[in-house]
Design a protein around this motif. Structure first.
Motif, PDB file in Angstrom:
ATOM      1  N   GLY A 186       6.945   7.451   5.779  1.00 59.09           N
ATOM      2  CA  GLY A 186       6.046   6.476   5.178  1.00 59.09           C
ATOM      3  C   GLY A 186       4.833   6.070   5.998  1.00 59.09           C
ATOM      4  N   SER A 187       4.720   6.564   7.250  1.00 57.77           N
ATOM      5  CA  SER A 187       3.569   6.178   8.085  1.00 57.77           C
ATOM      6  C   SER A 187       3.420   7.193   9.225  1.00 57.77           C
ATOM      7  N   VAL A 188       2.602   6.872  10.203  1.00 54.67           N
ATOM      8  CA  VAL A 188       2.471   7.593  11.480  1.00 54.67           C
ATOM      9  C   VAL A 188       1.798   8.979  11.385  1.00 54.67           C
ATOM     10  N   HIS A 241       0.806  -1.223   0.000  1.00 49.66           N
ATOM     11  CA  HIS A 241       0.000   0.000   0.000  1.00 49.66           C
ATOM     12  C   HIS A 241       0.836   1.269   0.000  1.00 49.66           C
ATOM     13  N   LYS A 242       2.144   1.174   0.277  1.00 49.33           N
ATOM     14  CA  LYS A 242       2.938   2.379   0.569  1.00 49.33           C
ATOM     15  C   LYS A 242       2.981   3.427  -0.552  1.00 49.33           C
ATOM     16  N   PRO A 243       2.928   3.036  -1.851  1.00 51.27           N
ATOM     17  CA  PRO A 243       2.931   4.096  -2.883  1.00 51.27           C
ATOM     18  C   PRO A 243       1.688   5.005  -2.827  1.00 51.27           C
ATOM     19  N   SER A 255      -0.688   3.348   9.093  1.00 53.97           N
ATOM     20  CA  SER A 255      -1.178   3.957   7.847  1.00 53.97           C
ATOM     21  C   SER A 255      -2.110   3.056   7.044  1.00 53.97           C
ATOM     22  N   ASN A 256      -1.827   1.755   6.969  1.00 53.20           N
ATOM     23  CA  ASN A 256      -2.733   0.928   6.150  1.00 53.20           C
ATOM     24  C   ASN A 256      -4.002   0.596   6.931  1.00 53.20           C
ATOM     25  N   PHE A 257      -3.892   0.529   8.284  1.00 51.06           N
ATOM     26  CA  PHE A 257      -5.102   0.345   9.098  1.00 51.06           C
ATOM     27  C   PHE A 257      -6.035   1.542   8.899  1.00 51.06           C
ATOM     28  N   LEU A 285      -5.256  -6.755   2.787  1.00 50.76           N
ATOM     29  CA  LEU A 285      -4.063  -7.514   2.411  1.00 50.76           C
ATOM     30  C   LEU A 285      -3.073  -6.460   1.918  1.00 50.76           C
ATOM     31  N   SER A 286      -2.286  -5.934   2.891  1.00 50.53           N
ATOM     32  CA  SER A 286      -1.482  -4.730   2.642  1.00 50.53           C
ATOM     33  C   SER A 286      -0.353  -4.947   1.643  1.00 50.53           C
ATOM     34  N   GLY A 287       0.063  -6.210   1.434  1.00 49.20           N
ATOM     35  CA  GLY A 287       1.135  -6.430   0.459  1.00 49.20           C
ATOM     36  C   GLY A 287       1.386  -7.901   0.231  1.00 49.20           C
ATOM     37  N   CYS A 342      -1.086  -3.426  11.918  1.00 48.44           N
ATOM     38  CA  CYS A 342      -0.802  -2.063  12.366  1.00 48.44           C
ATOM     39  C   CYS A 342       0.634  -1.920  12.857  1.00 48.44           C
ATOM     40  N   GLY A 343       1.421  -1.124  12.110  1.00 47.26           N
ATOM     41  CA  GLY A 343       2.790  -0.791  12.506  1.00 47.26           C
ATOM     42  C   GLY A 343       2.790   0.667  12.945  1.00 47.26           C
ATOM     43  N   GLY A 344       2.837   1.561  11.964  1.00 43.43           N
ATOM     44  CA  GLY A 344       2.693   2.991  12.253  1.00 43.43           C
ATOM     45  C   GLY A 344       1.251   3.434  12.106  1.00 43.43           C
TER      46      GLY A 344
HETATM   47  C1  LIG Z   1       4.892  -1.030   6.082  1.00 42.42           C
HETATM   48  C2  LIG Z   1       3.908  -2.121   5.978  1.00 42.42           C
HETATM   49  C3  LIG Z   1       2.919  -2.355   6.971  1.00 42.42           C
HETATM   50  C4  LIG Z   1       2.822  -1.597   8.263  1.00 42.42           C
HETATM   51  O1  LIG Z   1       2.852  -0.224   8.184  1.00 42.42           O
HETATM   52  P1  LIG Z   1       1.589   0.707   8.535  1.00 42.42           P
HETATM   53  O2  LIG Z   1       2.098   2.082   8.478  1.00 42.42           O
HETATM   54  O3  LIG Z   1       1.084   0.304   9.871  1.00 42.42           O
HETATM   55  O4  LIG Z   1       0.614   0.462   7.452  1.00 42.42           O
HETATM   56  C5  LIG Z   1       2.000  -3.373   6.762  1.00 42.42           C
HETATM   57  N1  LIG Z   1       2.046  -4.136   5.659  1.00 42.42           N
HETATM   58  C6  LIG Z   1       2.963  -3.952   4.685  1.00 42.42           C
HETATM   59  C7  LIG Z   1       2.961  -4.857   3.497  1.00 42.42           C
HETATM   60  C8  LIG Z   1       3.930  -2.939   4.812  1.00 42.42           C
HETATM   61  O5  LIG Z   1       4.833  -2.748   3.840  1.00 42.42           O
END
Ligand SMILES: *Cc1c(COP(=O)(O)O)cnc(C)c1O
Length: 450
Positions: A227-229, A110-112, A266-268, A410-412, A262-264
């Protein structure tokens, strides 16, 4: 026949991003400087362009997506919404499982969705170069790709251990024309000071952030991208949930629960916030952020002002945190190893409007393999966290007989993470609950403000 792939046309790519701030019951708390006073825009403009800062602080519900950004989004958006019919059958659940697949982007995640607008807004502000950090390389490759789309030079400080262990992510960044340096590097004062003390320092995200920020702050033609947060990153990611809502609407569905790793944050936020708009208007929908038990920020951290980086360079943000000097163990979902979390996600959790769960590592790979065997796609280890929580709910539905509608992000895909799968198959991965004493020790070092 039940439809399993719900697609949108290119002209259905959202025209606006959704800003959750407009629907939050309480305004977000501001970032603070070391003196405990809110950080003004003039201080932040050293490293971010004005348009991005305006988005960072906006309370407008809808923010227009520029045509040039929608044009670049068209390279892979809209992404498919898929009914996991074969997974439902394998589980024997009455629940309906849908997933939004962000792995179809050029970089595989999802990052792009945020890298593209960040490169664009810097470009129109006359900026020539962007610096950033990357750990496992997902964000670095996304910004490299975005820089190439808008003719911006990108310099990436990549944590040295990853630089050596993940050569193909580095090759991707170089293919899209970015310069990649192992961090600590000899390009910055921060890097040189660390190398003078220890030439073999393996690097950390905290050090790489410091190097990227130092360079951006020292040159007028250069800004920094994250990239997030931050609020603007979450805002850009809402294209995920806006599309998903439209796709579900087409087939007359609405989710009971939405899950994302959920990391930072952004995808959540990207998938969940557009549904929060309905929740704020009275609709029943549960939004669940899923994190690892080895880095349990939302489930075991405290809600407090803390630094965004390990060295204490960034403003203080009110967020769930495990302490900025928390050292997460080397789990295989690199994207989920952050001590803090998005201030917006944190505030919504604190106010009881969203939920969080933590899941152990082995069970996430177990879920990822089960998903791959049923649905074909091999998920990123980060995404496996959402799959685990979603499968657990589907199994509860099996017991109760409730036919809930479940949606996950499914973030990636996991094509660059097969070494982690290898370690899982070889029995070399372990579960790890971060010890309470270690959390307490790290929390004892929280900055004293507010
Ligand atoms: C970076 C990443 C995450 C976690 O980052 P968030 O900022 O929480 O979205 C989750 N899934 C994939 C595939 C990532 O690259």
């Amino acid at each position: 026949m039940t439809a399993t792939r719900i697609m949108l046309d290119e002209n259905e790519i959202p025209t606006h991003w959704y800003n959750v701030v407009a629907d939050m019951p309480n305004a977000p708390l501001p970032p603070l400087g070391p003196d405990g006073k809110p950080v003004g825009p003039e201080q932040m403009m050293v490293i971010f362009p004005e348009t991005i800062l305006a988005q960072e602080m906006s309370a407008e519900r809808w923010i227009p997506i520029p045509d040039e950004v929608r044009e670049a989004y068209r390279l892979w958006r809209p992404t498919p919404l898929i009914r996991a019919l074969r997974l439902e059958r394998a589980l024997g659940t009455p629940a309906k499982i849908y997933y939004k697949y962000e792995g179809v982007s050029p970089t595989g995640s999802h990052k792009p969705n945020s890298a593209i607008p960040q490169a664009y807004f810097n470009k129109i502000a006359g900026i020539k170069r962007l610096t950033t950090e990357t750990g496992a390389g997902q964000w670095g490759s996304s910004l490299a790709f975005a820089g190439q789309m808008f003719g911006i030079e990108v310099r990436i400080y990549m944590v040295k251990v990853s630089y050596e262990q993940k050569p193909f992510r580095r090759s991707m960044m170089q293919t899209w024309g970015a310069e990649v340096f192992a961090s600590p590097s000899d390009m910055t004062n921060t890097g040189r000071a660390i190398l003078a003390k220890d030439p073999n320092n393996p690097g950390s995200l905290g050090i790489a952030i410091s190097e990227a920020v130092e360079e951006a702050a020292s040159r007028a033609d250069t800004k920094y991208a994250l990239g997030s947060v931050l609020n603007h990153v979450l805002l850009h990611q809402t294209v995920i949930g806006l599309e998903a809502k439209k796709q579900l609407e087409k087939i007359g569905e609405y989710p009971d629960m939405v899950f994302a790793p959920c990391g930072g944050g952004s995808n959540f936020a990207g998938i969940a916030f557009p549904f929060f708009a309905d929740k704020a208007a009275g609709k029943q929908v549960r939004l669940v952020a899923v994190e690892p038990t080895s880095c349990p920020t939302l489930t075991r951290g405290v809600y407090a002002y803390d630094y965004g980086d390990a060295s204490g360079f960034t403003p203080l943000m009110k967020m769930y945190t495990l302490g900025h000097d928390f050292m997460p163990p080397g789990i295989h979902a690199g994207g989920l190893r952050y001590h803090g979390d998005s201030p917006l996600v944190s505030q919504l959790l604190h106010e009881g409007l969203i939920e969080a769960v933590a899941v152990p590592q082995l069970a996430t790979f177990d879920a990822g393999v089960q998903f791959a065997c049923a649905e074909g796609i091999i998920p990123a280890p980060e995404s496996n966290h959402a799959i685990r929580a979603c499968i657990d709910e589907a199994l509860r539905c099996k017991e109760s007989g409730e036919p809930k509608t479940l949606l996950f992000n499914l973030s990636g895909h996991g094509h660059f993470d097969m070494a982690s799968y290898d370690r899982y198959f070889a029995g070399k991965l372990e579960d790890y609950d971060y010890p309470s004493e270690a959390v307490a020790a790290s929390l004892a070092h929280l900055p004293k403000v507010g």
